[in-house]
Structure formats: C-alpha cells, structure tokens
Scaffold this motif. Structure first.
Motif, PDB file in Angstrom:
ATOM      1  N   LEU A   1       0.819  -1.216   0.000  1.00  0.00           N
ATOM      2  CA  LEU A   1       0.000   0.000   0.000  1.00  0.00           C
ATOM      3  C   LEU A   1       0.855   1.269   0.000  1.00  0.00           C
ATOM      4  N   LEU A   2       2.147   1.099   0.126  1.00  0.00           N
ATOM      5  CA  LEU A   2       3.024   2.265  -0.040  1.00  0.00           C
ATOM      6  C   LEU A   2       3.419   2.409  -1.502  1.00  0.00           C
ATOM      7  N   ILE A   3       3.792   1.273  -2.100  1.00  0.00           N
ATOM      8  CA  ILE A   3       4.400   1.310  -3.430  1.00  0.00           C
ATOM      9  C   ILE A   3       3.397   1.601  -4.550  1.00  0.00           C
ATOM     10  N   PHE A   4       2.241   0.951  -4.522  1.00  0.00           N
ATOM     11  CA  PHE A   4       1.352   1.085  -5.682  1.00  0.00           C
ATOM     12  C   PHE A   4       0.729   2.480  -5.831  1.00  0.00           C
ATOM     13  N   PRO A   5       0.221   3.062  -4.773  1.00  0.00           N
ATOM     14  CA  PRO A   5      -0.246   4.451  -4.943  1.00  0.00           C
ATOM     15  C   PRO A   5       0.902   5.394  -5.330  1.00  0.00           C
ATOM     16  N   MET A   6       2.109   5.086  -4.828  1.00  0.00           N
ATOM     17  CA  MET A   6       3.268   5.909  -5.152  1.00  0.00           C
ATOM     18  C   MET A   6       3.554   5.849  -6.657  1.00  0.00           C
TER      19      MET A   6
ATOM     20  N   LEU B   1      -6.516   7.041   6.669  1.00  0.00           N
ATOM     21  CA  LEU B   1      -6.363   8.499   6.582  1.00  0.00           C
ATOM     22  C   LEU B   1      -4.886   8.869   6.753  1.00  0.00           C
ATOM     23  N   GLY B   2      -4.214   8.143   7.643  1.00  0.00           N
ATOM     24  CA  GLY B   2      -2.777   8.340   7.801  1.00  0.00           C
ATOM     25  C   GLY B   2      -2.044   8.013   6.516  1.00  0.00           C
ATOM     26  N   LEU B   3      -2.437   6.888   5.912  1.00  0.00           N
ATOM     27  CA  LEU B   3      -1.817   6.484   4.648  1.00  0.00           C
ATOM     28  C   LEU B   3      -2.083   7.527   3.568  1.00  0.00           C
ATOM     29  N   LEU B   4      -3.304   8.064   3.582  1.00  0.00           N
ATOM     30  CA  LEU B   4      -3.665   9.102   2.605  1.00  0.00           C
ATOM     31  C   LEU B   4      -2.752  10.317   2.753  1.00  0.00           C
ATOM     32  N   SER B   5      -2.474  10.708   3.990  1.00  0.00           N
ATOM     33  CA  SER B   5      -1.573  11.848   4.215  1.00  0.00           C
ATOM     34  C   SER B   5      -0.213  11.578   3.599  1.00  0.00           C
ATOM     35  N   LEU B   6       0.283  10.357   3.834  1.00  0.00           N
ATOM     36  CA  LEU B   6       1.589  10.000   3.284  1.00  0.00           C
ATOM     37  C   LEU B   6       1.560  10.041   1.759  1.00  0.00           C
TER      38      LEU B   6
ATOM     39  N   THR C   1       9.260   7.605   7.984  1.00  0.00           N
ATOM     40  CA  THR C   1       9.232   7.453   9.436  1.00  0.00           C
ATOM     41  C   THR C   1       8.002   8.126  10.042  1.00  0.00           C
ATOM     42  N   LEU C   2       7.538   9.184   9.375  1.00  0.00           N
ATOM     43  CA  LEU C   2       6.389   9.926   9.904  1.00  0.00           C
ATOM     44  C   LEU C   2       5.094   9.127   9.798  1.00  0.00           C
ATOM     45  N   PHE C   3       5.117   8.089   8.966  1.00  0.00           N
ATOM     46  CA  PHE C   3       3.926   7.241   8.862  1.00  0.00           C
ATOM     47  C   PHE C   3       4.153   5.967   9.673  1.00  0.00           C
ATOM     48  N   GLN C   4       3.438   5.866  10.796  1.00  0.00           N
ATOM     49  CA  GLN C   4       3.623   4.717  11.689  1.00  0.00           C
ATOM     50  C   GLN C   4       2.304   3.975  11.846  1.00  0.00           C
TER      51      GLN C   4
ATOM     52  N   ILE D   1      -0.629   4.522  14.699  1.00  0.00           N
ATOM     53  CA  ILE D   1      -1.952   5.089  14.420  1.00  0.00           C
ATOM     54  C   ILE D   1      -3.050   4.172  14.974  1.00  0.00           C
ATOM     55  N   ILE D   2      -2.872   2.866  14.788  1.00  0.00           N
ATOM     56  CA  ILE D   2      -3.861   1.923  15.297  1.00  0.00           C
ATOM     57  C   ILE D   2      -3.985   2.059  16.816  1.00  0.00           C
ATOM     58  N   ALA D   3      -2.827   2.258  17.472  1.00  0.00           N
ATOM     59  CA  ALA D   3      -2.826   2.408  18.926  1.00  0.00           C
ATOM     60  C   ALA D   3      -3.183   3.832  19.344  1.00  0.00           C
ATOM     61  N   MET D   4      -3.438   4.687  18.345  1.00  0.00           N
ATOM     62  CA  MET D   4      -3.810   6.089  18.594  1.00  0.00           C
ATOM     63  C   MET D   4      -2.758   6.825  19.405  1.00  0.00           C
ATOM     64  N   GLU D   5      -1.499   6.523  19.120  1.00  0.00           N
ATOM     65  CA  GLU D   5      -0.430   7.234  19.815  1.00  0.00           C
ATOM     66  C   GLU D   5      -0.327   8.653  19.264  1.00  0.00           C
ATOM     67  N   ASN D   6      -0.117   9.599  20.161  1.00  0.00           N
ATOM     68  CA  ASN D   6      -0.040  10.996  19.752  1.00  0.00           C
ATOM     69  C   ASN D   6       1.044  11.239  18.715  1.00  0.00           C
ATOM     70  N   GLN D   7       2.174  10.591  18.962  1.00  0.00           N
ATOM     71  CA  GLN D   7       3.313  10.812  18.075  1.00  0.00           C
ATOM     72  C   GLN D   7       2.974  10.394  16.654  1.00  0.00           C
ATOM     73  N   ALA D   8       2.289   9.266  16.492  1.00  0.00           N
ATOM     74  CA  ALA D   8       1.939   8.763  15.164  1.00  0.00           C
ATOM     75  C   ALA D   8       0.930   9.687  14.491  1.00  0.00           C
ATOM     76  N   LEU D   9      -0.024  10.183  15.285  1.00  0.00           N
ATOM     77  CA  LEU D   9      -1.033  11.084  14.725  1.00  0.00           C
ATOM     78  C   LEU D   9      -0.382  12.396  14.307  1.00  0.00           C
ATOM     79  N   LEU D  10       0.575  12.837  15.117  1.00  0.00           N
ATOM     80  CA  LEU D  10       1.301  14.060  14.777  1.00  0.00           C
ATOM     81  C   LEU D  10       2.069  13.874  13.470  1.00  0.00           C
ATOM     82  N   GLY D  11       2.706  12.702  13.335  1.00  0.00           N
ATOM     83  CA  GLY D  11       3.457  12.394  12.114  1.00  0.00           C
ATOM     84  C   GLY D  11       2.572  12.504  10.888  1.00  0.00           C
ATOM     85  N   ALA D  12       1.372  11.910  10.973  1.00  0.00           N
ATOM     86  CA  ALA D  12       0.435  11.961   9.843  1.00  0.00           C
ATOM     87  C   ALA D  12       0.036  13.407   9.556  1.00  0.00           C
ATOM     88  N   GLY D  13      -0.162  14.162  10.657  1.00  0.00           N
ATOM     89  CA  GLY D  13      -0.523  15.570  10.496  1.00  0.00           C
ATOM     90  C   GLY D  13       0.563  16.349   9.779  1.00  0.00           C
ATOM     91  N   ILE D  14       1.815  16.054  10.140  1.00  0.00           N
ATOM     92  CA  ILE D  14       2.935  16.741   9.489  1.00  0.00           C
ATOM     93  C   ILE D  14       2.961  16.409   8.002  1.00  0.00           C
TER      94      ILE D  14
END
Lengths: 266, 271
Positions: A80-85, A163-168, A223-226, A230-243
C-alpha cells in the motif's frame, strides 16, 4: 478554480492506470487478508523468522494480535506504499511536465485560462486519483475482512489508519507534482519526482532492518507514517500523519506557484 | 493605439542568441511580417507576447495589457499557431477541437465547421496518425475557431501544399479586411509579401529593418534601358517584359524578390 473540461480529460486519462493498480492491489490485499487464520499466519510468521531482515525491511513483523495489526504488518509496509506511489510518479509527470516537453502545453496556456487554474486542476486530478485508490482499498479491505473473518476487523481504526496512509500518499504525490511543475524534461521530472521517494523508501527499509542502520529513519519521511502507532492512537503517530498532510498542502501550493511563475519554452 | 507593442525587449541566452533591445509595434488592423532566418529570435519574441516567457528587460503589451500579468485576458481575443505544433496525440482531431471549444468556452460561435470545409480537412482521425499537412490545418482551425481579433502566427504554412498555402494567404487577406491585427513570423518571403503591409526583418535578435512592403520593394528595383533595331521591336520587348517603350529604346525593370532583399541584410554573415 477548476477547469471542468481539463479535469474530465485528465481523470479519463488516469482511469487505465487506476484500474491496473486497483486490480493488482485487489489481488494482494485479498490474498493477504485471507491468510489471517492461525495456520497461515504461522506460515507467514515462519517466513519472518527464516529471513527476519528481508521481511522487516518491507515492514513485515510477526506476532500480530488482531486482524488489523496483521494487515498493518503485511500490507502497510510495502504494497500500500508502493502502488499508490507508482500512480503519483507516473501521473504526476504526465499532468504537467509531459505537456511542456511535448509542447502541447501551448494549447492549455494559449487560452483564457489562468496558469494557476491549469495547475490547480491538474493537482486536483492527481489528488483525486490517490483518494479514489485509497477509498477503493478501504472498501476492499472491509469487504475482504467481512467475507473471510466477519466481525474481526476494527473498521473505525482501519479508517484512521487509511487516513494516515492518505496523508503520506498525498505528500508523495505533492512532491512528484512539484517536480513535474519545476522541470521541462520528463527525465528530470521523473528522476527527481520518483528518485527522492524511492531513495527514502530504501532508507526506510534499512532503518527497519535495525541495528546501526536504524539511524536512517531520521533521514526519511516514511518514518512519519507509523501504522502501528496510528492503530494504537499514539499521539506521536497522529502528529506524524498531520505533518505529512501539512507538508502535502505546502508541496502542492509550491508546485502551483512554481508553474504560474515559470518561463515556458513551448 | 498600437495593438501589439514590443518595447526594448531583451532576453540574452548567451553566445549571441536571444533578442536584444527589440522594439516594434503593430497597429490595429495591420498585418506585420516578422521575417528572419531560423534562430534569429522570432519565436523568442512570440513567446514573450504569448505570456510563456516573462520579460526580464523591456516590455510587451497587447491591446494595452501586459503580456505576462494579464495573459489570460489577452488570450480571450488571441489566436495562435505555434511554430512546432503538438496536440494531444491520444485524441482524434474532432475530439481535440471539441475539447478546445469547451476549454476556451467558445460555444456556438465556433467557426470550426467553416474552416474545416475551407481547408478540406476531415478531423476524424487520431492525431498521431495525421500527416504534417493535416496537423497544420488542424492547428489553423484551432487558432481561428474562436474568431480572435489578434492573430499571432509562427510559420503558419509550413507543411501545407502550394494550393493550401494560397488558400491560407487568401484567408489571411480576408481576415485583415475584417479588421484583424496579424503578426506573421516566417522565413518564407512569399507568405509575408502577399499577406503583410509592413515587414520587420530580424537578424541575430535585432531588428535590421522595418518598412512597408512597397518601400522595401521600391528600394530594390533596378531598371535597364535596352536599344532595339526598330520601334516595333522595342514596343514588343517592353510588352513582353513589362517595361516602357521610348522610341527604339525599351526600359525594363527587375524587381528583386524579397528573398534578394533579405539576402542583402543577411548575406554577409553567411559567407
């Protein structure tokens, strides 16, 4: 802001690639999800044990506790990283740079349409493609999960993950689009547009293997996409997606400005 | 008021390439021939007028508007035939024209049908399979379908056979009568001579000469006086060669073609 007939033409021009990528992803996603039964999962995990470096490089780790974790491990590190890329690289180049290189950009610019509008329309086409591809993936994942393992999938978390993947993916497509707007030559547009994300992905693979190479993670935006974070709803991962999402917006704005202000030798 | 104004335009590509301190203007309803060999800076000038390139020094205006800042407004009334035409190869000619009609928002006013009939073009072929002549006709149709007031034409008849070239020139003469302003760039003399009122000769990025077609011709006319045996012969001679008879003498003229005039301005360098 969007030129409707250009948008229609380009969406039509994206369909073939979307269908091909959609078909390949359908195959992978359905096969991987169907493998989430204890026996098959054991088989996959045994691969991980046999060749931990190789499997880790593409984000695959053993011992998933849920279907979503299993998917996160076996789908969100590679397929899911490679094909949309791939879509971003190919269409990103075709939407602006190829027109400049071939000279047919004349017919887009020698018309009462602002350059800003042309670039925004093409950007919208690229983003629409990515959104469409990931929306389809989400539907496919839910469908497959329902079919093979009813009630096992946490759909709400899956949507967050995607949604995180979409950001990436929007971030990557923004980069490809910027390269397309900047260069007049397809070989540079593709070289820079594809080269940087591919290099970053290779760094990510190195970092995944661990050990000393783990430091590579500081040099790649992947690295910003974790997924697990995201599944664990960790702040750091959500922040990464936001960035990543904010970065995507900036890249697209930069691309539109570059195209509006550049000289066109057409 | 001048319709097209180029003022002190300079764009230096290095090695003597580019345009240097170029100034000229085209009045409303005038046809201006922009004549020069390949690489003289014609296309560079046109790219500035089209808003593809930003003026780094000097200015370009069309209809009083800045060619870079107000390019989309200018394009509303402008028709352009590029020197090297490249369409969307995946489309048929018909699809391409339909796309442009929507894209330019031309609507029912389109002259498409009239132009296709005039040039005997059936556009229902994949553009990638079209011959050079067909593509050129399609390019002309695309440039004129919205009946623009200003025409910028970069070597518009390249690829056309002589019959179609004449047809194009006749069309331009009619368009001029309808009050269109035309800038026609070419390295072909006949095309410019038959269409334009004024000719600007550009050489190595600089204007070598701007004058009316008539003046350019006059300046390069030579006359010869020939004495013949009888008055009858002199008269016949004058008739055959388009001269005047004066007793046993006949005065005949040779008009240098624009080509010769052209060589007069360029000749030195190439030898």
């Amino acid at each position: 802001m969007i030129q409707a007939s250009l948008y229609r033409r380009e969406i039509k021009g994206s369909l073939k690639l979307l269908i091909i990528l959609g078909a390949v992803m359908t195959m992978y996603v359905s096969i991987i999800i169907s493998m989430y039964d204890p026996e098959m999962a054991e088989l996959l995990d045994s691969y991980v044990e046999m060749m931990p470096e190789l499997m880790a490089a593409v984000g695959m780790t053993a011992g998933a506790q849920s279907l979503l974790e299993f998917m996160s491990s076996y789908l969100y590190g590679f397929i899911l990283l490679i094909f949309p890329m791939l879509f971003s690289i190919l269409r990103g180049n075709a939407l602006i740079c190829r027109y400049i290189e071939k000279g047919s950009m004349v017919y887009l610019t020698a018309a009462p349409v602002k350059r800003r509008t042309i670039a925004f329309t093409q950007a919208a086409v690229l983003m629409s493609g990515i959104v469409l591809l990931l929306a389809y993936t989400t539907g496919l994942e839910i469908g497959c999960a329902r079919y093979y393992f009813p009630n096992e999938l946490d759909i709400e978390k899956l949507i967050f993950l995607n949604l995180g993947l979409l950001s990436l993916q929007l971030f990557i497509s923004g980069w490809c689009f910027l390269a397309s707007c900047f260069f007049s030559d397809a070989k540079y547009s593709i070289g820079v547009g594809a080269g940087v994300p591919v290099l970053m992905y290779v760094l990510q693979m190195l970092a995944n293997v661990g050990g000393k190479a783990e430091k590579a993670k500081y040099f790649t935006f992947f690295t910003l996409f974790q997924p697990d974070g995201i599944i664990a709803m960790e702040n750091q991962a959500l922040l990464g997606a936001g960035i990543l999402l904010a970065g995507a917006v900036l890249l697209y704005i930069a691309a539109i400005l570059v195209f509006s202000r550049r000289d066109l030798y057409i | 008021m001048s319709m097209i104004e180029v003022e002190k335009l300079t764009r230096d590509y290095g090695a003597g390439k580019g345009v240097f301190d170029l100034s000229f203007s085209v009045e409303k309803g005038e046809a201006f021939g922009f004549l020069g060999p390949n690489g003289a800076g014609k296309t560079t000038t046109i790219r500035h007028l089209m808003g593809f390139l930003k003026c780094r020094s000097g200015s370009c205006r069309i209809g009083g508007r800045d060619c870079w800042k107000e390019r989309d407004e200018i394009q509303r009334r402008l028709g352009y035939i590029p020197g090297e035409i490249s369409f969307f190869e995946d489309m048929t000619g018909t699809e391409f024209l339909r796309f442009l009609r929507w894209y330019r928002n031309v609507g029912v006013l389109s002259r498409e049908k009239e132009l296709l009939e005039y040039f005997e073009l059936n556009p229902d072929t994949k553009i990638r399979k079209m011959s050079k002549g067909m593509k050129q006709k399609l390019g002309i149709t695309a440039a004129l379908m919205h009946d623009p007031a200003i025409l910028i034409l970069d070597e518009p008849t390249s690829g056309l056979d002589p019959l179609m070239q004449s047809r194009f020139i006749e069309l331009m003469q009619r368009e001029k009568q309808r009050g269109k302003t035309i800038l026609l760039s070419s390295h072909m003399f006949e095309e410019v001579e038959r269409t334009c009122d004024t000719i600007g000769i550009i050489r190595q990025g600089k204007l070598a000469e701007v004058d009316s077609v008539e003046n350019l011709r006059k300046r390069h006319v030579r006359s010869y006086t020939v004495t013949l045996e009888t008055e009858e012969l002199a008269e016949a001679f004058a008739r055959d060669f388009g001269g005047e008879a004066r007793g046993r003498e006949a005065v005949v003229f040779t008009r240098q073609s624009l080509e010769d005039i052209f060589m007069h301005y360029y000749g030195g360098e190439q030898k």
